[in-house]
Motif scaffolding. Sequence first.
Motif, PDB file in Angstrom:
ATOM      1  N   ILE A  47     -20.104 -10.679  -4.936  1.00  0.00           N
ATOM      2  CA  ILE A  47     -20.198 -11.958  -5.964  1.00  0.00           C
ATOM      3  C   ILE A  47     -18.862 -12.466  -6.342  1.00  0.00           C
ATOM      4  O   ILE A  47     -18.175 -12.490  -7.715  1.00  0.00           O
ATOM      5  CB  ILE A  47     -20.938 -11.769  -7.039  1.00  0.00           C
ATOM      6  N   ASN A  80     -17.594 -15.282  -6.618  1.00  0.00           N
ATOM      7  CA  ASN A  80     -17.480 -16.526  -7.447  1.00  0.00           C
ATOM      8  C   ASN A  80     -18.462 -16.432  -8.940  1.00  0.00           C
ATOM      9  O   ASN A  80     -18.680 -17.337  -9.418  1.00  0.00           O
ATOM     10  CB  ASN A  80     -18.144 -17.661  -6.890  1.00  0.00           C
ATOM     11  N   ALA A  81     -18.357 -15.044  -9.379  1.00  0.00           N
ATOM     12  CA  ALA A  81     -19.323 -14.919 -10.531  1.00  0.00           C
ATOM     13  C   ALA A  81     -18.729 -15.480 -11.780  1.00  0.00           C
ATOM     14  O   ALA A  81     -17.508 -15.596 -12.035  1.00  0.00           O
ATOM     15  CB  ALA A  81     -19.543 -13.451 -10.641  1.00  0.00           C
ATOM     16  N   ALA A  83     -16.838 -11.499 -12.430  1.00  0.00           N
ATOM     17  CA  ALA A  83     -16.310 -11.265 -11.031  1.00  0.00           C
ATOM     18  C   ALA A  83     -15.079 -10.519 -11.088  1.00  0.00           C
ATOM     19  O   ALA A  83     -14.960  -9.162 -10.323  1.00  0.00           O
ATOM     20  CB  ALA A  83     -15.651 -12.423 -10.313  1.00  0.00           C
ATOM     21  N   TRP A 132     -29.531 -18.292  -8.533  1.00  0.00           N
ATOM     22  CA  TRP A 132     -28.157 -18.481  -8.948  1.00  0.00           C
ATOM     23  C   TRP A 132     -27.475 -17.115  -8.303  1.00  0.00           C
ATOM     24  O   TRP A 132     -27.236 -16.143  -8.652  1.00  0.00           O
ATOM     25  CB  TRP A 132     -28.381 -17.997 -10.415  1.00  0.00           C
ATOM     26  N   THR A 133     -27.045 -17.638  -6.990  1.00  0.00           N
ATOM     27  CA  THR A 133     -26.572 -16.877  -6.080  1.00  0.00           C
ATOM     28  C   THR A 133     -24.952 -16.406  -6.545  1.00  0.00           C
ATOM     29  O   THR A 133     -24.615 -15.280  -6.043  1.00  0.00           O
ATOM     30  CB  THR A 133     -26.215 -17.484  -4.468  1.00  0.00           C
ATOM     31  N   ASP A 134     -24.143 -17.272  -7.230  1.00  0.00           N
ATOM     32  CA  ASP A 134     -23.014 -16.724  -7.656  1.00  0.00           C
ATOM     33  C   ASP A 134     -23.051 -15.435  -8.192  1.00  0.00           C
ATOM     34  O   ASP A 134     -22.108 -14.467  -8.288  1.00  0.00           O
ATOM     35  CB  ASP A 134     -22.256 -17.889  -8.352  1.00  0.00           C
ATOM     36  N   LYS A 161     -26.575 -13.095  -6.305  1.00  0.00           N
ATOM     37  CA  LYS A 161     -26.323 -12.959  -4.837  1.00  0.00           C
ATOM     38  C   LYS A 161     -27.891 -13.325  -3.986  1.00  0.00           C
ATOM     39  O   LYS A 161     -27.924 -12.895  -2.918  1.00  0.00           O
ATOM     40  CB  LYS A 161     -26.128 -11.568  -4.452  1.00  0.00           C
TER      41      LYS A 161
END
Lengths: 241, 353
Positions: B100, B102-103, B108, B162-164, B167
Motif C-alpha cells: 500500500i 499510496n495509503a 504508508a 478503497w484500494t489505496d 488493497k
Amino acid sequence: MLSVEAVSKTFGGVQALRSASLSCAAGEILGLIGPNGAGKSTLVNAIAGVLKPDAGSVKLAGNEITGHGPEHCARAGVGRTFQTIRLFRDLTVRQNVEVAHITCRSVRPDVAARIGVDRLLAQYQLDGFADVPAGTLSYGSQRRLEIARALALGPLLLLLDEPAAGLNEDESETLAVAIEGIRRDVGCATIVIDHDLRFINRLCDRLCVMDQGQVIASGQTEEVWRDPRVIEVYVGQSETS
Amino acid sequence: MSQAIEDTTRPNGALARSLVGGLVTSLPVLVGGLLILNFAPTYYTFLALGAFVNLIVVVGLQVFMGNSNIANLGHSAFVGLGAYGVAILSTPLAMKKLSIPNAPFGFATLELDPVSSALLALLAVGILALVSGKVISRLSGVAATIVSLALLIIVHSVFLNWTDLFKGNQAFFGIPKVVGLPWMMAMSVVVIVLARLFKDSHWGLQLRASAQSPQAAAALGIDARRLRLVSWVLSALICGLAGILYAYFAGTISPKLFYFQMIFNTLAMLILGGMATVTGAVTGVIVLSVGLEFIRSIESGVTIAGIQLPQLLGLSGVALGVVIVLCMAFRPSGISGRYELDELLSRFFRRAK
Ligand SMILES: Nc1ncnc2c1ncn2[C@@H]1O[C@H](COP(=O)(O)OP(=O)(O)OP(=O)(O)O)[C@@H](O)[C@H]1O
Ligand SMILES: [Mg+2]
C-alpha cells in the motif's frame, strides 16, 4: 400519593378515556371496576406511562409523570402487573424478581435493603421454585410471581390489572390476604382492577367505577354500591365475573 | 421488618460464581488446545488456530445475539476491521512499499508495534460499533438484523474499493506473525470468561429480560436500548479481537475472508450449540469444527476396508445444511439448551448425591 386529573385518550374514533380523574392515598387499596371496555386498562396504562394521554395530568407523590414513558414511571415508583401475564419466561423465578430489585437498588437503595428478593419469594410461596424457569410455573404461581416482581421495584404505587382472573376461590382468597399484607408491609398505594366483585368488595377500602371511559362514581365501597348510576351499569349485567 | 443480609453478600458471591463458571466453560477449549499444542502435527495446529478464531467470533456473537435475541448478520465486518486495522498499522515499511505505497493519512510510512496496533484497531472497531450501535439499538427484531446486514455490505465494499488503504480484493500480506496457539488459547479463555460475566451481570440479566418481554422490562425501568448498545459494542470488540488475532497468526488477509462465508459458518456454530449460553457457543464451535474437518477428509475420497469411496465434493456444505435443519427441527434451543456447563455439572452432582 397518586392523583389523576381529567385524563382523556382517544384511539382512532374510540374515546377510551373521557376526562377520568381519581386519586389513591398511600396505604389505600382502591378498586377500579366497570364493564368490559370501560377503559380501566387504558387508565392503568396512562398512569404507568405506556400511553400518552391526549389531555389531563398524572402526578405521583407530587411529581408530574404524565406521558413520561414506562421506564421513567417505573423508576419514579409505579409498579404494575398486566392483564395478560408478562413474565420473563426463560429466566428463573428468582431472576424475574431480581431484575426488578436491580432497578430498586439503583433508584431507592434504602427501600431495596428492606425488601429482599428471598423474602418476597417466600411471601408469595415461590421459594420452592426459585430456580425453575418462570414459564414452567402453574398459572396461579405466575400471577403471584408477577406481583412479587412488581413489589421488588419497591413501588410507591402498585397497579394490579385483574390479578384474580383465572384463579379459583381459594386462590383468590390467598391473593386477597397477600395484597392486604402489601398494605401492611410496604404501605404503597394500590389500585386493583377486577371483575370478581366479591374479591373487590372484600379487599378494597374505596371503589372507583368506570363506564365508557368516564368515572361514574367513587367513594367508600358500601356507598358506591348504593349509587343509582352504578346499579344501573351493573343491572342487566347479571352475575358479573 | 427483618433486614435482608443476603443482598449485601450476594453480588460478590454471584461474581465469583460466574467467574468460575466461565473458567469451567473454557476448560474443554484449554484441554483441546493443550493436546494439539503438544501432540498434533503442524497441519492440525494450523486448523486449530482457525478454529480458535472462529471460537472468539462465535463467543462475541453470543454476547449480542444470546442476550438481546436479535440475529446479527454483520459481525464479520468487525472481524475484518480488526484484521485490517493491525495490517495497516503493524506491517513493516518494506512490505508496505510493495502493498500500500499510496495509503492516505501517512499510514504508508507508519509502522507500530503489534500491541499498539492491536489497541488502535480495537479503538477503530469500538468507534464503528458505537456509531452502528446507535442505529441498531433503536430497532429490534428483523429491522435490526437488516441494518446489521447493511453494515456488513458497506464495510465489505469499503475494503474492496478503497484500494489505496485496503488493497482491494488482493491479499494483504506481510503482517507480522506474532500470535501462536498459546496466545490464542489465553485470549479464548479471557473472552469466554468476559462473555459469561456479561451474561450474568445486571446488564446481561436486564437485557435478557427485555428480550423476552419488552413491555414488562420497560415496566421495571429497564432501558433496553442502552443495554442493546452496550452488548453490541462489547460483541463487536470481541469480534474485532478475533480479527486481530487472525491477522497476527495468518500474516495474510483478504476481504472475502470476512464476508458471508464467515457469517454463515459462525452463525451455524452458535445456533447449533445454542445461543442462549456461552457454553452453547463453545459447544457449537467444537462440534462443527471437528465435524466439518472430518467430512472434509472423506470428501476427497477415502478407502475403508479396502473399498475406495468416490469423491464427494460439496459434501461439507450439504452436511452443514442438513445438521442445521435437523437441529432446528428437533432441538431449536441448540445442543446445550438453557444451561451453562458448570450449571449442568452442579445439577448433575446434586442429583447424584
Ligand atoms: N391500543 C388500543 N387501540 C385501539 N383501541 C383500544 C386500545 N386499547 C383499548 N382500546 C379500546 O379502548 C376501550 C377501553 O379498553 P380497555 O382495555 O381500557 O377496557 P377495560 O375496562 O380494561 O376492559 P376489560 O375489562 O375487558 O379489560 C375499548 O373500547 C377498547 O377497544
Ligand atoms: Mg382491561
